[in-house]
Design an enzyme around this catalytic site. Structure first.
Site, PDB file in Angstrom:
ATOM      1  CG  ASN A   9      -1.697   1.292   1.361  1.00  0.00           C
ATOM      2  OD1 ASN A   9      -1.776   2.061   0.399  1.00  0.00           O
ATOM      3  ND2 ASN A   9      -2.281   1.528   2.519  1.00  0.00           N
ATOM      4  CE  LYS A  11       0.061   3.696   4.594  1.00  0.00           C
ATOM      5  NZ  LYS A  11      -0.113   3.929   6.000  1.00  0.00           N
ATOM      6  CG  HIS A  95      -6.156   2.230   4.836  1.00  0.00           C
ATOM      7  ND1 HIS A  95      -5.728   3.169   5.745  1.00  0.00           N
ATOM      8  CD2 HIS A  95      -5.137   1.347   4.688  1.00  0.00           C
ATOM      9  CE1 HIS A  95      -4.503   2.856   6.130  1.00  0.00           C
ATOM     10  NE2 HIS A  95      -4.117   1.756   5.502  1.00  0.00           N
ATOM     11  CD  GLU A  97      -3.078   5.848   6.380  1.00  0.00           C
ATOM     12  OE1 GLU A  97      -3.078   5.942   5.142  1.00  0.00           O
ATOM     13  OE2 GLU A  97      -2.115   5.411   7.042  1.00  0.00           O
ATOM     14  CD  GLU A 167      -3.944  -2.312   7.160  1.00  0.00           C
ATOM     15  OE1 GLU A 167      -2.801  -2.533   6.764  1.00  0.00           O
ATOM     16  OE2 GLU A 167      -4.562  -1.285   6.879  1.00  0.00           O
ATOM     17  N   GLY A 173       1.834   2.618  10.739  1.00  0.00           N
ATOM     18  CA  GLY A 173       2.773   3.727  10.615  1.00  0.00           C
ATOM     19  C   GLY A 173       3.471   4.100  11.914  1.00  0.00           C
ATOM     20  CB  SER A 212       4.554  -1.427  12.198  1.00  0.00           C
ATOM     21  OG  SER A 212       4.151  -0.079  12.368  1.00  0.00           O
ATOM     22  N   GLY A 233       2.578  -0.937   4.334  1.00  0.00           N
ATOM     23  CA  GLY A 233       2.615   0.485   4.007  1.00  0.00           C
ATOM     24  C   GLY A 233       4.049   0.983   3.906  1.00  0.00           C
TER      25      GLY A 233
HETATM   26  C1  PEP Z   1      -1.236   0.493   5.986  1.00  0.00           C
HETATM   27  O1  PEP Z   1      -1.426   1.707   6.040  1.00  0.00           O
HETATM   28  O2  PEP Z   1      -2.013  -0.255   5.370  1.00  0.00           O
HETATM   29  C2  PEP Z   1      -0.062  -0.046   6.663  1.00  0.00           C
HETATM   30  C3  PEP Z   1      -0.027  -1.310   6.906  1.00  0.00           C
HETATM   31  O3  PEP Z   1       0.893   0.891   6.993  1.00  0.00           O
HETATM   32  P1  PEP Z   1       2.289   0.592   7.717  1.00  0.00           P
HETATM   33  O4  PEP Z   1       2.871  -0.666   7.149  1.00  0.00           O
HETATM   34  O5  PEP Z   1       3.128   1.794   7.431  1.00  0.00           O
HETATM   35  O6  PEP Z   1       1.992   0.442   9.174  1.00  0.00           O
END
Ligand code: PEP
Length: 253
Positions: A9, A11, A95, A97, A167, A173, A212, A233
Site C-alpha cells: 500500500n 499510499k 482503510h 486512514e 490492521e 505507521g 508496521s 505500508g
Molecule cells: C497500511 O497503512 O495499510 C499499513 C499497513 O501501513 P504501515 O505498514 O506503514 O503500518
C-alpha cells in the site's frame, strides 16, 4: 490451501521514475519467489504506469479506494470500472486512514465491497481497532461489527470474492507491529466466526495482517497459521525491504 499474498500500500507516495525503479526491481527480485502472490496498490494517476510495466507478469496491481457510484457527476472520484480499465485486480477499501477522516463508514465499506466485486475487482477489506479500543479489550467487538456491516450487505458467500486485512490502527505507521501472537489470536477468532457462518468461506478466505509489517518481523508473522500474508505500508517504499517481506512470505508458503 491458501496462498500467501503480500500487498504494497504505497499510499500517497511515488514519482514516475521512483515507481519504475520499484516495479521493475520487484519483478526482477521476486522471480524466484513464485509460491506466493504479490500486488501493489498505487495512487490512481500511476495505475497506467503499473499497467504498462506489469501486464503479463505475475504481479497484480490495484487502487487504494474507489467510488460507490458508477459514472456520473462525482468530481474527484474514480469508479470501479475505471480501475478495471487500467487492469487493476484489487482495490483497498475501508482503510483506517479514510475511516478516521470520515470518508468511509462501516456501511459505505459494504457498498464499496459490492460495487467492486460486481466490476470484477477483488476488494482488500480493512478492519481494525483504535488504541483506545485495544486497551479496553474491544478488538473482537470492533472487528466483528466492521465485518458484519459488510456481510449484511453482500451476504457471506460474496465475502469470498475479497480478501480481509486486519490492521490495528495503533500499529499503522507507528513502527510498533502487533505481536505475532496477538495478530494470530484475532485472525483465528475472525476465521472461526466466519467458519460458523459458512465453513468453506471461513476456511478459504485470505486474511492479511497489516501494521508496521517489516522485513524484521515478517517471517514470524507469516509463520502464524491464520496469517495469509500482509498489507505493507511504509516498508513498501523501500524496494529491498519489500522484496525481503515477499521472500519471507514465499518461504512460509
Ligand atoms: C497500511 O497503512 O495499510 C499499513 C499497513 O501501513 P504501515 O505498514 O506503514 O503500518
Amino acid at each position: 490451501m491458501r496462498r500467501k499474498l503480500v500487498v504494497a500500500n504505497r499510499k500517497m507516495h511515488g514519482t514516475i521514475p521512483g515507481n519504475k525503479a520499484f516495479l521493475e526491481g520487484l519483478l526482477e527480485r521476486t522471480k524466484e519467489y513464485r509460491d506466493s502472490e504479490y500486488a501493489v496498490c498505487l495512487p490512481h494517476p500511476y495505475l497506467y504506469q503499473a499497467q504498462s510495466i506489469l501486464t503479463g507478469t505475475p504481479i497484480a496491481w490495484g487502487g487504494q479506494n474507489m467510488s460507490r457510484n458508477d459514472d456520473g457527476p462525482y468530481t474527484g472520484s474514480v469508479s470501479a470500472r475505471m480501475l478495471v480499465e487500467f487492469g487493476c485486480g484489487y482495490v483497498i477499501i475501508g482503510h483506517s486512514e479514510r475511516r478516521l477522516r470520515g470518508q468511509d463508514s462501516d456501511n459505505s465499506v459494504g457498498e464499496r465491497f459490492q460495487v467492486a466485486t460486481r466490476a470484477g475487482l477483488k476488494p482488500i477489506f480493512c478492519m481494525g481497532e483504535t488504541l483506545e479500543e485495544f486497551e479496553q479489550g474491544l478488538t473482537d467487538l470492533v472487528t466483528i461489527r466492521q465485518l458484519n456491516a459488510v456481510i449484511q450487505q453482500i451476504g457471506i458467500k460474496n465475502l469470498a470474492k475479497g480478501v480481509l486485512a486486519y490492521e490495528p490502527i495503533w500499529a499503522i505507521g507507528t513502527g510498533e507491529a502487533a505481536s505475532p501472537e496477538h495478530a494470530q489470536t484475532i485472525l483465528h477468532f475472525l476465521r472461526g466466526y466466519l467458519i460458523l457462518k459458512d465453513t468453506e468461506v471461513g476456511n478459504n478466505i485470505r486474511i492479511l495482517y497489516g501494521g508496521s509489517l517489516k522485513a524484521q518481523n515478517a517471517a514470524q508473522l507469516f509463520g502464524m497459521p491464520d496469517i495469509d500474508g500482509g498489507l505493507v505500508g511504509s516498508a513498501s517504499l523501500n524496494t529491498e525491504e519489500f522484496v525481503e517481506i515477499c521472500q519471507a512470505a514465499n518461504l512460509s508458503s
